[in-house]
Write a protein that holds these residues in place. Structure first.
Motif, PDB file in Angstrom:
ATOM      1  N   VAL A  62       0.834  -1.204   0.000  1.00  0.00           N
ATOM      2  CA  VAL A  62       0.000   0.000   0.000  1.00  0.00           C
ATOM      3  C   VAL A  62       0.871   1.259   0.000  1.00  0.00           C
ATOM      4  CG1 VAL A  62      -1.730   1.306   1.306  1.00  0.00           C
ATOM      5  CG2 VAL A  62      -1.921  -1.172   1.122  1.00  0.00           C
ATOM      6  N   SER A  63       2.035   1.191   0.641  1.00  0.00           N
ATOM      7  CA  SER A  63       2.946   2.339   0.710  1.00  0.00           C
ATOM      8  C   SER A  63       3.769   2.512  -0.560  1.00  0.00           C
ATOM      9  CB  SER A  63       3.893   2.189   1.904  1.00  0.00           C
ATOM     10  OG  SER A  63       3.193   1.986   3.097  1.00  0.00           O
ATOM     11  N   LYS A  64       3.665   1.541  -1.491  1.00  0.00           N
ATOM     12  CA  LYS A  64       4.427   1.567  -2.742  1.00  0.00           C
ATOM     13  C   LYS A  64       5.934   1.501  -2.475  1.00  0.00           C
ATOM     14  CE  LYS A  64       0.905   4.415  -5.008  1.00  0.00           C
ATOM     15  NZ  LYS A  64       0.627   5.681  -5.736  1.00  0.00           N
ATOM     16  N   ILE A  65       6.294   0.806  -1.389  1.00  0.00           N
ATOM     17  CA  ILE A  65       7.707   0.618  -1.042  1.00  0.00           C
ATOM     18  C   ILE A  65       8.118  -0.780  -1.482  1.00  0.00           C
ATOM     19  CG2 ILE A  65       9.375   0.474   0.843  1.00  0.00           C
ATOM     20  CD1 ILE A  65       7.621   2.381   2.418  1.00  0.00           C
ATOM     21  N   PRO A  66       9.192  -0.935  -2.272  1.00  0.00           N
ATOM     22  CA  PRO A  66       9.643  -2.277  -2.666  1.00  0.00           C
ATOM     23  C   PRO A  66       9.901  -3.142  -1.436  1.00  0.00           C
ATOM     24  CG  PRO A  66      10.809  -0.582  -3.883  1.00  0.00           C
ATOM     25  CD  PRO A  66      10.030   0.129  -2.823  1.00  0.00           C
ATOM     26  N   PHE A  67       9.313  -4.338  -1.424  1.00  0.00           N
ATOM     27  CA  PHE A  67       9.447  -5.196  -0.244  1.00  0.00           C
ATOM     28  C   PHE A  67      10.899  -5.577   0.009  1.00  0.00           C
ATOM     29  CE2 PHE A  67       9.154  -9.322   1.995  1.00  0.00           C
ATOM     30  CZ  PHE A  67       8.473  -8.878   3.119  1.00  0.00           C
ATOM     31  N   ILE A  68      11.688  -5.658  -1.069  1.00  0.00           N
ATOM     32  CA  ILE A  68      13.104  -5.987  -0.897  1.00  0.00           C
ATOM     33  C   ILE A  68      13.807  -4.914  -0.084  1.00  0.00           C
ATOM     34  CG2 ILE A  68      13.781  -4.870  -3.050  1.00  0.00           C
ATOM     35  CD1 ILE A  68      15.274  -8.078  -1.504  1.00  0.00           C
ATOM     36  N   LYS A  69      13.353  -3.674  -0.194  1.00  0.00           N
ATOM     37  CA  LYS A  69      13.950  -2.584   0.584  1.00  0.00           C
ATOM     38  C   LYS A  69      13.620  -2.751   2.066  1.00  0.00           C
ATOM     39  CE  LYS A  69      14.479   2.451   0.499  1.00  0.00           C
ATOM     40  NZ  LYS A  69      15.911   2.390   0.169  1.00  0.00           N
ATOM     41  N   VAL A  70      12.418  -3.240   2.354  1.00  0.00           N
ATOM     42  CA  VAL A  70      12.039  -3.508   3.744  1.00  0.00           C
ATOM     43  C   VAL A  70      12.890  -4.643   4.309  1.00  0.00           C
ATOM     44  CG1 VAL A  70      10.143  -4.139   5.284  1.00  0.00           C
ATOM     45  CG2 VAL A  70       9.691  -2.716   3.285  1.00  0.00           C
ATOM     46  N   VAL A  71      13.114  -5.666   3.493  1.00  0.00           N
ATOM     47  CA  VAL A  71      13.932  -6.806   3.930  1.00  0.00           C
ATOM     48  C   VAL A  71      15.367  -6.363   4.201  1.00  0.00           C
ATOM     49  CG1 VAL A  71      14.847  -9.062   3.256  1.00  0.00           C
ATOM     50  CG2 VAL A  71      12.474  -8.462   2.725  1.00  0.00           C
ATOM     51  N   LYS A  72      15.884  -5.440   3.372  1.00  0.00           N
ATOM     52  CA  LYS A  72      17.262  -4.981   3.540  1.00  0.00           C
ATOM     53  C   LYS A  72      17.467  -4.230   4.857  1.00  0.00           C
ATOM     54  CE  LYS A  72      18.674  -4.638  -1.306  1.00  0.00           C
ATOM     55  NZ  LYS A  72      19.082  -3.723  -2.396  1.00  0.00           N
ATOM     56  N   SER A  73      16.391  -3.758   5.466  1.00  0.00           N
ATOM     57  CA  SER A  73      16.532  -3.067   6.748  1.00  0.00           C
ATOM     58  C   SER A  73      17.037  -3.998   7.843  1.00  0.00           C
ATOM     59  CB  SER A  73      15.186  -2.456   7.158  1.00  0.00           C
ATOM     60  OG  SER A  73      14.214  -3.473   7.373  1.00  0.00           O
ATOM     61  N   ILE A  74      16.954  -5.304   7.590  1.00  0.00           N
ATOM     62  CA  ILE A  74      17.417  -6.286   8.579  1.00  0.00           C
ATOM     63  C   ILE A  74      18.944  -6.391   8.583  1.00  0.00           C
ATOM     64  CG2 ILE A  74      17.142  -8.679   9.374  1.00  0.00           C
ATOM     65  CD1 ILE A  74      14.629  -8.820   7.667  1.00  0.00           C
ATOM     66  N   LYS A  75      19.584  -5.959   7.483  1.00  0.00           N
ATOM     67  CA  LYS A  75      21.027  -6.144   7.346  1.00  0.00           C
ATOM     68  C   LYS A  75      21.802  -5.514   8.493  1.00  0.00           C
ATOM     69  CE  LYS A  75      22.908  -5.588   3.359  1.00  0.00           C
ATOM     70  NZ  LYS A  75      23.313  -4.990   2.059  1.00  0.00           N
ATOM     71  N   THR A  76      21.283  -4.432   9.043  1.00  0.00           N
ATOM     72  CA  THR A  76      22.020  -3.733  10.090  1.00  0.00           C
ATOM     73  C   THR A  76      22.085  -4.522  11.398  1.00  0.00           C
ATOM     74  OG1 THR A  76      19.984  -2.553  10.671  1.00  0.00           O
ATOM     75  CG2 THR A  76      21.496  -1.469   9.160  1.00  0.00           C
ATOM     76  N   ILE A  77      21.134  -5.438  11.609  1.00  0.00           N
ATOM     77  CA  ILE A  77      21.110  -6.187  12.879  1.00  0.00           C
ATOM     78  C   ILE A  77      21.248  -7.688  12.644  1.00  0.00           C
ATOM     79  CG2 ILE A  77      19.845  -4.476  14.209  1.00  0.00           C
ATOM     80  CD1 ILE A  77      17.876  -7.352  12.920  1.00  0.00           C
TER      81      ILE A  77
END
Length: 265
Positions: A62-77
């Motif tokens: 709904v936010s038009k944000i690529p889901f892969i970008k959301v997944v990449k947020s995990i890389k930091t932790i």
């Protein structure tokens, strides 16, 4: 570092982006509570994470944000997540061993997967808040939500400002770190070879310039705010007034369905 996602804002003209920042902050807290409501008893309780994952996917779409970008947020932790899972696998002695005289138990594996999913879902949900809400909107939302604390002389505006500046400078500091690493590497620095102690010692040429750069940026920001006659929350007005709308009610009902689904499963 160029792919670093958490803490960055992804500008879009979507339903979620237009929601009130205060509502999004409260709904993010409700989502985190929903993740922690999933019980840690049996393998079947893993189903409780399904509504949480669906919630993240639907909000991202709904936010038009690529889901892969959301997944990449995990890389930091990811290091912290893997370490937490391994500690459960190798040091949790409760449960039944998977083989005779074995040290890995079914309970240890279950707890490792449970902790892994919980941390990952919490980070992904929190990243959606920063993706869809600018630092200024987050600061205004926090300030509005904490307004009652002004009765006890709590510096609400200053607290919100500090949080917004911290979020704003996360990508900037990462870019600065990337430039310092490239500069030191071009001068012959080696950050990959050697044992863990040598690698830790090799970080000193990175940390010292980064600290100096951070203090310089803070000093420049303070001068800029002073030049613009910034005086905290005294007699300040808002350029944009926050107003609740129908989309905020729809988002609240959707999050309520998530919590109901987690409790049911």
């Amino acid at each position: 570092m160029k792919e670093f996602s958490f803490g960055s804002y992804y500008p879009e003209n979507s339903f979620v982006h237009k929601m009130d920042a205060r509502v999004k902050i409260l709904l993010s807290i409700a989502y985190i509570v929903a993740v922690f409501l999933v019980k840690n008893n049996t393998w079947i309780n893993y189903l409780g994470f399904v509504p949480c994952l669906l919630f993240v996917i639907i909000v991202a779409v709904v936010s038009k944000i690529p889901f892969i970008k959301v997944v990449k947020s995990i890389k930091t932790i990811i290091f912290f997540v893997i370490l937490s899972a391994l500690l459960q696998i190798f040091f949790n002695k409760s449960g039944t061993p998977l083989w005779k005289n074995g040290f890995i138990t079914d309970k240890g594996l279950y707890n490792a997967g449970y902790i892994f999913l919980r941390i990952v879902l919490v980070v992904m949900g929190a990243s959606l808040l920063t993706f869809t809400t600018s630092p200024v909107e987050i600061a205004d939302g926090i300030e509005s939500l904490l307004t009652p604390l002004k009765l006890i002389k709590f510096p609400v505006h200053e607290f919100a400002l500090v949080m917004s500046i911290a979020l704003r400078f996360i990508p900037t500091l990462l870019d600065e770190t990337d430039r310092i690493i490239k500069a030191q590497t071009s001068r012959g620095a080696d950050f990959n070879s050697g044992n863990i102690f040598k690698k830790a010692k090799a970080l000193i040429p990175i940390l010292i310039p980064l600290l100096i750069s951070s203090f310089r940026r803070a000093d420049e920001l303070a001068d800029a705010m002073d030049a613009r006659c910034y005086a905290g929350s005294k007699n300040r007005t808002k350029y944009k007034k926050m107003k609740l709308s129908l989309r905020d009610l729809i988002g609240t009902l959707f999050t309520a369905l998530l919590i109901v689904g987690v409790c049911f499963l």
